[in-house]
Scaffold this motif. Structure first.
Motif, mmCIF file in Angstrom:
data_model
loop_
_atom_site.group_PDB
_atom_site.id
_atom_site.type_symbol
_atom_site.label_atom_id
_atom_site.label_comp_id
_atom_site.label_asym_id
_atom_site.label_seq_id
_atom_site.Cartn_x
_atom_site.Cartn_y
_atom_site.Cartn_z
ATOM 1 N N ARG A 14 0.850 -1.194 0.000
ATOM 2 C CA ARG A 14 0.000 0.000 0.000
ATOM 3 C C ARG A 14 0.886 1.245 0.000
ATOM 4 O O ARG A 14 2.063 1.179 0.276
ATOM 5 C CB ARG A 14 -0.951 0.001 1.189
ATOM 6 N N THR A 15 0.296 2.367 -0.294
ATOM 7 C CA THR A 15 1.032 3.629 -0.354
ATOM 8 C C THR A 15 1.375 4.108 1.063
ATOM 9 O O THR A 15 0.491 4.202 1.905
ATOM 10 C CB THR A 15 0.189 4.707 -1.073
ATOM 11 N N PRO A 16 2.649 4.421 1.329
ATOM 12 C CA PRO A 16 3.068 4.843 2.672
ATOM 13 C C PRO A 16 2.803 6.336 2.920
ATOM 14 O O PRO A 16 3.724 7.136 3.084
ATOM 15 C CB PRO A 16 4.561 4.527 2.678
ATOM 16 N N TRP A 17 1.531 6.721 2.975
ATOM 17 C CA TRP A 17 1.162 8.138 3.112
ATOM 18 C C TRP A 17 1.745 8.767 4.368
ATOM 19 O O TRP A 17 2.190 9.921 4.342
ATOM 20 C CB TRP A 17 -0.352 8.297 3.125
ATOM 21 N N THR A 18 1.722 8.058 5.477
ATOM 22 C CA THR A 18 2.203 8.632 6.733
ATOM 23 C C THR A 18 3.692 8.915 6.657
ATOM 24 O O THR A 18 4.150 9.962 7.116
ATOM 25 C CB THR A 18 1.896 7.687 7.910
ATOM 26 N N ASN A 19 4.465 8.017 6.090
ATOM 27 C CA ASN A 19 5.907 8.247 5.971
ATOM 28 C C ASN A 19 6.183 9.471 5.114
ATOM 29 O O ASN A 19 7.029 10.302 5.451
ATOM 30 C CB ASN A 19 6.597 7.012 5.394
ATOM 31 N N ASN A 85 9.307 3.571 4.419
ATOM 32 C CA ASN A 85 8.192 3.131 3.571
ATOM 33 C C ASN A 85 7.779 1.703 3.901
ATOM 34 O O ASN A 85 6.595 1.392 4.003
ATOM 35 C CB ASN A 85 8.561 3.234 2.092
ATOM 36 N N ASN A 86 8.765 0.814 4.090
ATOM 37 C CA ASN A 86 8.450 -0.574 4.405
ATOM 38 C C ASN A 86 7.899 -0.731 5.816
ATOM 39 O O ASN A 86 7.002 -1.543 6.045
ATOM 40 C CB ASN A 86 9.683 -1.457 4.220
#
Length: 101
Positions: A14-19, A85-86
């Motif tokens: 999924r897209t790491p929006w918070t990072n 991201n991971n």
């Protein structure tokens, strides 16, 4: 020889929006409160840095957004982008935000 990682081999689910938001927040805080001479930097550090003698509650959250100079923020944000991201992907957005803060 200095090796700088560019990515990991783990695909994201999924897209790491918070990072990405944390990286943007760090850069914005650095640009706003970046080094403007020795006196301004020490004032910012005294206000928002984690003071060991008399810590304020808000300093436990604000200190991690302070960076000394361009090389400091570039190195930290590169590391955060590559590996964060991971971690964001595995923990989810709210779990990762809690972990970071």
């Amino acid at each position: 020889m200095l090796l700088i990682p560019l990515r990991t081999d783990s695909p994201l689910r999924r897209t790491p929006w918070t990072n990405w938001a944390i990286i943007v927040a760090n850069v914005i805080v650095f640009l706003i409160s970046g080094p403007r001479g020795e006196h301004a930097a020490s004032s910012t550090t005294e206000t928002f840095g984690l003071m060991t003698r008399q810590p304020e509650l808000y300093q436990f959250f604000t200190y991690q957004f302070l960076h000394a100079d361009w090389m400091h923020i570039i190195g930290n944000m590169l590391f955060l982008y590559i590996f964060g991201n991971n971690v964001n992907d595995k923990m989810g957005n709210f779990g990762y935000l809690g972990f970071y803060l």
